[in-house]
Write a protein that holds these residues in place. Structure first.
Motif, mmCIF file in Angstrom:
data_model
loop_
_atom_site.group_PDB
_atom_site.id
_atom_site.type_symbol
_atom_site.label_atom_id
_atom_site.label_comp_id
_atom_site.label_asym_id
_atom_site.label_seq_id
_atom_site.Cartn_x
_atom_site.Cartn_y
_atom_site.Cartn_z
ATOM 1 N N PRO A 58 0.825 -1.213 0.000
ATOM 2 C CA PRO A 58 0.000 0.000 0.000
ATOM 3 C C PRO A 58 0.857 1.260 0.000
ATOM 4 N N LEU A 59 0.206 2.371 -0.298
ATOM 5 C CA LEU A 59 0.880 3.669 -0.315
ATOM 6 C C LEU A 59 0.522 4.433 0.950
ATOM 7 N N PHE A 60 1.519 5.072 1.539
ATOM 8 C CA PHE A 60 1.329 5.889 2.739
ATOM 9 C C PHE A 60 1.799 7.299 2.390
ATOM 10 N N LEU A 61 0.857 8.237 2.303
ATOM 11 C CA LEU A 61 1.166 9.600 1.880
ATOM 12 C C LEU A 61 1.339 10.512 3.089
ATOM 13 N N VAL A 62 2.433 11.271 3.084
ATOM 14 C CA VAL A 62 2.689 12.258 4.129
ATOM 15 C C VAL A 62 2.648 13.624 3.466
ATOM 16 N N TYR A 63 1.617 14.419 3.805
ATOM 17 C CA TYR A 63 1.546 15.727 3.178
ATOM 18 C C TYR A 63 2.211 16.780 4.063
ATOM 19 N N SER A 64 2.305 17.978 3.535
ATOM 20 C CA SER A 64 3.030 19.064 4.181
ATOM 21 C C SER A 64 2.379 19.524 5.480
ATOM 22 N N LEU A 65 3.161 20.180 6.320
ATOM 23 C CA LEU A 65 2.646 20.845 7.510
ATOM 24 C C LEU A 65 2.115 22.240 7.189
ATOM 25 N N HIS A 126 -3.533 -2.457 9.587
ATOM 26 C CA HIS A 126 -4.850 -2.383 8.958
ATOM 27 C C HIS A 126 -4.868 -3.091 7.609
ATOM 28 N N SER A 127 -3.792 -2.946 6.844
ATOM 29 C CA SER A 127 -3.730 -3.516 5.498
ATOM 30 C C SER A 127 -3.311 -4.978 5.494
ATOM 31 N N GLY A 128 -2.611 -5.409 6.550
ATOM 32 C CA GLY A 128 -2.066 -6.759 6.561
ATOM 33 C C GLY A 128 -0.870 -6.915 5.646
ATOM 34 N N ALA A 129 -0.329 -5.812 5.160
ATOM 35 C CA ALA A 129 0.808 -5.858 4.240
ATOM 36 C C ALA A 129 2.111 -6.085 5.002
ATOM 37 N N GLU A 130 3.079 -6.653 4.299
ATOM 38 C CA GLU A 130 4.385 -6.897 4.900
ATOM 39 C C GLU A 130 5.333 -5.723 4.691
ATOM 40 N N GLU A 131 5.042 -4.898 3.701
ATOM 41 C CA GLU A 131 5.877 -3.730 3.405
ATOM 42 C C GLU A 131 4.983 -2.575 2.999
ATOM 43 N N ILE A 132 5.568 -1.389 2.947
ATOM 44 C CA ILE A 132 4.776 -0.204 2.623
ATOM 45 C C ILE A 132 5.608 0.752 1.782
ATOM 46 N N THR A 133 4.929 1.562 0.972
ATOM 47 C CA THR A 133 5.574 2.633 0.207
ATOM 48 C C THR A 133 5.229 3.960 0.875
ATOM 49 N N VAL A 134 6.244 4.734 1.210
ATOM 50 C CA VAL A 134 6.043 6.037 1.834
ATOM 51 C C VAL A 134 6.296 7.122 0.784
ATOM 52 N N ILE A 135 5.319 8.020 0.634
ATOM 53 C CA ILE A 135 5.433 9.124 -0.325
ATOM 54 C C ILE A 135 5.270 10.434 0.429
ATOM 55 N N GLY A 136 6.270 11.290 0.379
ATOM 56 C CA GLY A 136 6.219 12.561 1.091
ATOM 57 C C GLY A 136 6.211 13.741 0.141
ATOM 58 N N TYR A 137 5.341 14.711 0.423
ATOM 59 C CA TYR A 137 5.205 15.895 -0.421
ATOM 60 C C TYR A 137 5.658 17.134 0.342
ATOM 61 N N CYS A 138 6.473 17.974 -0.316
ATOM 62 C CA CYS A 138 6.918 19.245 0.255
ATOM 63 C C CYS A 138 7.557 19.006 1.633
ATOM 64 N N VAL A 139 7.173 19.748 2.666
ATOM 65 C CA VAL A 139 7.743 19.536 3.990
ATOM 66 C C VAL A 139 7.397 18.140 4.501
ATOM 67 N N GLY A 140 6.285 17.578 4.029
ATOM 68 C CA GLY A 140 5.980 16.189 4.346
ATOM 69 C C GLY A 140 7.033 15.249 3.797
#
Length: 346
Positions: A58-65, A126-140
């Protein structure tokens, strides 16, 4: 003498469309179905399930502050999140919310450990996944990179989009950064503003950073105000550019001192609650995306990250466009993601 090229009806529609931005209700944003699966303080972790799931990671998005995250989900056909879910990815979005006076002591350490790390663990469970993709935008993206350098969680892919990370050589900021350094400016005294930097002040600062082009968007609107779809899109984006969030005083001070003034992350001297946050600790597949014409975060502020990580699979990708290039897209994934992400997600 009549002008054969003058279309009176089109001109009427143009001016009606232009003035509608002050008279019509604001257009809705955030159309993609979602559910909150975790909350802390003013933050929420949103889950966007894919009805056509193709990928295990799954994708985990971190947006800006600094801004609100709905720029990633503006409208049908103009939503990065919609593009992800329709292309087979389950998506989690961490939205920090807007801090107030009672949040004045929240630090960068807190955001990384108590918010990002805990939310990633929740997303994995929650996803039951073994790994995750982290995507960060700007200050995130800045926070995501620092988090990845201390993470115990299984991060398979790390994507950093238009993020200010490396201040060793920054043409956009070099004058004021050098002034702060050479004159030993006390950032703490400059930032003492009622516990949190108010949204209006954040707005003024970002407008100053993007001048003198800010008002040109009204000329663009007037040029195409006869097009109802264009006007609706313009209004959504304009709503977002005016819809800033505040900034915790402690986090702003730490960001200004440790990341901007001292460049500690790139110098391998940053610690997060006693853990050394060094880019060399990052081993995930890495994609660094920068806008060639980004006035707010020039590409030089992020391109150096790929040179100092330990990832064997790492790519630096400059793309045409400015700071929101990676935020507003159609239903198809942008080429730089379509070529990179799917093959690294199963």
């Amino acid at each position: 003498m009549n002008n054969p090229e003058f279309d009176s009806q089109k001109e009427i529609e143009r001016w009606k469309g232009f003035f509608s931005i002050w008279t019509d209700p604001e257009p809705a944003v955030g159309p993609t179905p979602r559910t909150a699966v975790w909350k802390k303080n003013k933050a929420a972790l949103w889950y966007y399930p894919s009805s056509n799931k193709k990928y295990k990671v799954p994708l985990f998005l971190v947006y800006s502050l600094v801004n609100k995250a709905y720029v990633l989900d503006m409208a049908p056909g103009a939503s990065m999140i919609e593009a992800f879910v329709e292309n087979g990815f389950d998506v989690y979005l961490l939205e920090f919310g807007s801090p107030a006076f009672e949040d004045q002591d929240i630090t960068i350490d807190d955001y990384i450990i108590d918010y990002i790390q805990r939310a990633v663990r929740k997303a994995l469970a929650h996803s039951g996944a073994e790994e995750i993709t982290v995507i960060g935008y700007c200050v995130g993206g800045t926070l995501a990179a620092i988090y990845a350098s201390i993470a115990q969680e299984p991060i398979r892919n790390l994507i950093i989009c238009v993020a200010p990370i490396d201040f060793s050589d920054s043409p956009k900021f070099d004058q004021w950064v050098e002034y702060i350094r050479e004159n030993d400016i006390d950032i703490e005294n400059l930032m003492r503003l009622n516990g949190a930097i108010p949204p209006k002040l954040m707005k003024i600062g970002l407008r100053a950073a993007s001048s003198p082009i800010y008002f040109s968007h009204y000329l663009s609107l007037l040029n195409k105000a006869y097009d109802k779809e264009y006007v609706a899109s313009w209004r959504r984006f304009n709503k977002w550019t005016n819809d800033h969030v505040g900034f915790s005083e402690a986090a702003m001070l730490q960001l200004g001192n440790d990341i901007v003034k001292e460049n500690k992350f790139m110098k391998n001297t940053l610690t997060i609650r006693g853990k050394k946050a060094s880019p060399s600790n990052i081993c995930a597949n890495l994609l660094v995306v920068a806008g060639k014409h980004d006035r707010l975060v020039p590409d030089v502020l992020s391109k150096g990250l790929a040179d100092v990580v330990s990832s064997k699979d790492k790519t630096y990708c400059p793309v045409t466009g400015g700071h929101t290039t990676m935020a507003v897209k159609g239903k198809g994934l942008p080429k730089f993601l379509a070529d990179w992400l799917p093959e690294r997600s199963n």
